[in-house]
Enzyme design. Structure first.
Site, PDB file in Angstrom:
ATOM      1  N   CYS A   2       0.823  -1.219   0.000  1.00  0.00           N
ATOM      2  CA  CYS A   2       0.000   0.000   0.000  1.00  0.00           C
ATOM      3  C   CYS A   2       0.859   1.272   0.000  1.00  0.00           C
ATOM      4  CB  CYS A   2      -0.874   0.034   1.234  1.00  0.00           C
ATOM      5  SG  CYS A   2      -1.892  -1.430   1.378  1.00  0.00           S
ATOM      6  N   ARG A  28       4.954   0.792  -5.895  1.00  0.00           N
ATOM      7  CA  ARG A  28       4.868  -0.081  -4.732  1.00  0.00           C
ATOM      8  C   ARG A  28       3.954  -1.284  -4.998  1.00  0.00           C
ATOM      9  NH1 ARG A  28       6.721   2.170  -0.124  1.00  0.00           N
ATOM     10  NH2 ARG A  28       5.304   1.007   1.202  1.00  0.00           N
ATOM     11  N   TRP A  75      -2.889  -2.630  -1.810  1.00  0.00           N
ATOM     12  CA  TRP A  75      -2.458  -3.938  -2.293  1.00  0.00           C
ATOM     13  C   TRP A  75      -3.188  -4.937  -1.404  1.00  0.00           C
ATOM     14  CZ3 TRP A  75       0.388  -8.287  -0.601  1.00  0.00           C
ATOM     15  CH2 TRP A  75       0.901  -9.098  -1.612  1.00  0.00           C
ATOM     16  N   ASN A  99      -1.298   1.246   5.945  1.00  0.00           N
ATOM     17  CA  ASN A  99      -0.395   0.300   5.294  1.00  0.00           C
ATOM     18  C   ASN A  99       0.089  -0.661   6.372  1.00  0.00           C
ATOM     19  OD1 ASN A  99       1.578  -1.042   3.847  1.00  0.00           O
ATOM     20  ND2 ASN A  99       3.057   0.623   3.943  1.00  0.00           N
ATOM     21  N   GLY A 100      -0.063  -1.965   6.133  1.00  0.00           N
ATOM     22  CA  GLY A 100       0.363  -2.951   7.122  1.00  0.00           C
ATOM     23  C   GLY A 100      -0.739  -3.972   7.334  1.00  0.00           C
ATOM     24  N   GLU A 476      18.566 -15.278 -10.909  1.00  0.00           N
ATOM     25  CA  GLU A 476      18.055 -13.910 -11.049  1.00  0.00           C
ATOM     26  C   GLU A 476      17.504 -13.674 -12.460  1.00  0.00           C
ATOM     27  OE1 GLU A 476      17.120 -11.693  -9.237  1.00  0.00           O
ATOM     28  OE2 GLU A 476      17.206  -9.792 -10.318  1.00  0.00           O
ATOM     29  N   LYS A 480      13.669 -12.567 -13.129  1.00  0.00           N
ATOM     30  CA  LYS A 480      13.348 -11.329 -13.873  1.00  0.00           C
ATOM     31  C   LYS A 480      12.366 -11.637 -14.996  1.00  0.00           C
ATOM     32  CE  LYS A 480      14.284  -8.911 -11.912  1.00  0.00           C
ATOM     33  NZ  LYS A 480      14.790  -8.576 -10.662  1.00  0.00           N
ATOM     34  N   GLU A 483       8.797 -12.516 -13.600  1.00  0.00           N
ATOM     35  CA  GLU A 483       7.989 -11.465 -12.970  1.00  0.00           C
ATOM     36  C   GLU A 483       7.498 -10.404 -13.947  1.00  0.00           C
ATOM     37  OE1 GLU A 483      11.841  -9.550 -10.633  1.00  0.00           O
ATOM     38  OE2 GLU A 483       9.880  -9.336  -9.754  1.00  0.00           O
ATOM     39  N   HIS A 499      18.404 -35.353 -13.689  1.00  0.00           N
ATOM     40  CA  HIS A 499      17.902 -36.196 -12.597  1.00  0.00           C
ATOM     41  C   HIS A 499      16.385 -36.079 -12.447  1.00  0.00           C
ATOM     42  CE1 HIS A 499      21.879 -37.458 -11.426  1.00  0.00           C
ATOM     43  NE2 HIS A 499      22.276 -36.194 -11.623  1.00  0.00           N
ATOM     44  N   LYS A 598       6.460  -3.549  -4.681  1.00  0.00           N
ATOM     45  CA  LYS A 598       7.884  -3.223  -4.609  1.00  0.00           C
ATOM     46  C   LYS A 598       8.459  -3.527  -3.230  1.00  0.00           C
ATOM     47  CE  LYS A 598      11.721  -1.391  -6.095  1.00  0.00           C
ATOM     48  NZ  LYS A 598      12.466  -2.246  -7.033  1.00  0.00           N
TER      49      LYS A 598
END
Ligand code: F6R
Length: 603
Positions: A2, A28, A75, A99-100, A476, A480, A483, A499, A598
């Site tokens: 948020c 964010r 969010w 936010n939280g 990485e 990338k 996402e 395997h 973010k």
């Protein structure tokens, strides 16, 4: 997660101010947005599910001059994205944004329902508004009410609050969620981050946990958790308005990749690479026998690159842990253990929780953090900043690169302190490092061939392969790609695929293999042949030009060979650009990929 903005000050077009503030917090991650503002002695609330443009659509004909307002991007955590669940929430005489996560909201909600309250949303936030309204009926002093309510909340919160009987003040509190106060002589702000207010001020105050702030047009008063008035230091943000804009690039992600060479050069010069001044900022790394690296996502993958380097060059056993697992597993420490935390935002909830756990045990801690004054930076024993500037694209690029660069500097200096490098080796590494920003700059200017991205964009599954440090780097690259282009992709240790997972290789499936380590060329080439003979399309990223012509290779990207300690710093930008162009070809929302945030401030 948020985003929060709040304003109190001279009369102005507050809807524009709030919406522009929210736009600069879009990075964010969010799925709905809303604002509340004072108009003709009344609080008006407007909310919209989806992008901020939907909120803009609803407010486009309004031209309100006002002294007070709050805005929020949500969010979703408790309850799906919808108008009802969007903030601001209004109960009785209280309007607020949050936010939280309030962990005990259910029991508080039941208590309020017994008192006759009804709720419009499924959120934990509306319960806080209800609680404040409940106490407002018994007590008029806002500080006392806020203090009482904070003591009842479990979890994390940054709150911006307007009380209907006090339009001359905007109230804010925080615990374990980021919140800053922006200040000028006739306007004051609350915000999740500097870009939201940088148009008006670069002066800000960081709140400590459980601080309560009362903002008016001319001043900000802060009270600590015991309600004592306190002076929190006023800071000046280095962020410029330009930095918060993406022009001339089409996306922040591309802008941030293109900044990497300059930032790398700045990092080396700020820390005085290879000079004693770097060591002054560090604990004596040579005394440790074991290092734990704890982080999430890309920061954790940077740590994995660090592990290979630390073990190879500095001879220290190094293990890397995902923060959300680390705090619940059995960990083994001694007084010769150092725990390194890595975080761009410095606000990642799982990483913070691990830091607090380790500190309680009295173990030495060090953090690599980008955001100045963030929770991790403030609570850790020693902090090394990345100096990456603001990173706005949700997918990290420049911060990851600088994390790896800083880790390689730590490794070099540790190896030096342990007398593990001959003079010749020291000279080679130093030379390589000093010329690296220039080589990286050339590589970025040259860009990459789009052909590889075109191949990837047509695939539905992609594999990344590598051995040793190349495997760490490939993790990485794979993250990338997933996402931002929504392609399913997996990174595997090249020798491990056979395997079991090799059964997934099908005709035409792209496999991206990284080979930089001289010692592992033959082995990894064999793995490429294994997938080739099962139909894979092999894309090779390498420093060894001569293997590009191997018959297992369909497409090769070659990168200049530099010292192995810093080689991955030239591979990673290639992987970032590969993901960027693939996502662009696929028409994805590159800077704000779906479902992502973010700064992950919930556990
Ligand atoms: C991926 C990405 C995330 C973050 C992770 C940790 O592009 O950005 O995986 O790396 O959420 O965030 P910080 O570094 O802020 O702790």
């Amino acid at each position: 997660m948020c985003g929060i903005i709040g304003y109190i000050g001279k009369k102005q077009n507050v809807i524009d101010l709030l919406i522009n503030g929210l736009k600069s917090l879009e990075y964010r991650g969010y799925d709905s947005a809303g604002i509340a503002y004072l108009e003709q002695n009344e609080i008006k609330v407007i909310k919209a599910q989806g992008k901020i443009s939907s909120l803009e659509e609803k407010t486009k004909n309004l031209n309100v001059l006002s002294t007070l307002g709050i805005g929020h991007t949500r969010w979703a955590t408790h309850g799906k994205p919808s108008n009802e669940n969007s903030h601001p929430h209004r109960v009785g005489r209280v309007t607020l944004i949050h936010n939280g996560i309030i962990e005990n909201y259910q029991e508080l909600k039941e208590m309020l329902i017994k008192e006759g309250y009804t709720f419009q949303s499924q959120t934990d936030t509306e319960v806080v508004a209800g609680l404040l309204d409940f106490y407002l009926k018994q007590e008029n002093d806002k500080l006392t009410i806020l203090h009482q309510v904070i003591s009842m909340l479990k979890g994390s919160f940054a709150l911006g609050i307007i009380f209907d009987d006090d339009f001359n003040h905007l109230y804010a509190v925080r615990k374990d969620s980021p919140l800053i106060l922006g200040t000028t002589s006739n306007m004051n702000f609350i915000a999740s981050d500097i870009p939201a207010i940088i148009k008006y001020t670069n002066q800000y105050i960081l709140l400590e946990n459980k601080d309560i702030a009362i903002l008016s047009e001319e001043k900000i008063q802060v009270f600590d958790e015991n309600l004592n008035p306190v002076n929190r230091e006023k800071l000046t943000s280095p962020v410029s308005i330009e930095e918060a804009k993406k022009a001339p690039y089409e996306h922040f992600m591309l802008k941030e990749i293109m900044e990497e060479a300059t930032l790398l050069e700045k990092l080396y010069s700020l820390y005085g690479f290879g000079t004693p001044s770097f060591l002054e900022k560090l604990p004596d790394l040579s005394k440790y026998e074991k290092i734990h690296i704890v982080a999430c996502g890309s920061a954790m993958y940077a740590g994995l690159v660090g592990k290979y380097m630390m073990e190879e060059y500095a001879d220290i056993e190094t293990n890397v842990y995902v923060a959300s697992e680390y705090r619940y597993q059995k960990n083994f420490y001694s007084n010769k253990t150092l725990v390194i935390f890595i975080s761009q935002s410095g606000e990642t909830a799982d990483t913070i929780a691990c830091l607090r756990l380790v500190k309680q045990l009295g173990i030495d801690t060090l953090a690599l953090v980008n955001v100045y004054g963030s929770t991790i930076a403030r609570e850790v024993d020693k902090v090394l900043y990345l100096y990456a500037g603001v990173e706005i694209a949700v997918a990290t690029t420049k911060a990851y690169l600088l994390q790896v660069a800083l880790l390689s500097m730590l490794v070099y200096h540790t190896a030096l302190a342990k007398d593990l490098l001959s003079e010749e080796e020291q000279e080679k590494i130093k030379m390589s490092i000093l010329e690296l920003p220039k080589i990286l700059d050339e590589l970025l200017k040259k860009g990459i061939t789009y052909e590889a991205s075109q191949i990837l964009s047509k695939a539905s599954d992609v594999f990344f392969l590598g051995r040793g440090i190349d495997y760490a780097t490939s993790l990485e690259g794979s993250l990338k790609l997933k996402e931002i282009s929504y392609l399913h992709s997996e990174a595997y240790q090249a020798g491990e695929l056979k395997h079991g997972t090799i059964s997934l290789i099908e005709q035409g499936m792209p496999v991206v293999t990284i080979i930089t380590d001289e010692r592992l060329i033959d082995k990894t080439l064999s793995n490429m042949k294994e997938v080739k003979s099962r139909g894979a399309y092999n894309i090779l990223i390498t420093t060894k030009d001569w293997i590009s012509s191997d018959d297992s290779v369909d497409l090769a990207i070659t990168v200049k060979e530099v010292n192995p300690l810093v080689q991955s710093l030239l591979i990673v930008p290639i992987l970032q650009l590969l993901a960027y162009h693939t996502a662009k070809i696929k028409g994805c929302d590159i800077d704000q990929p779906r479902n992502l945030a973010k700064s992950v401030t919930v556990e």
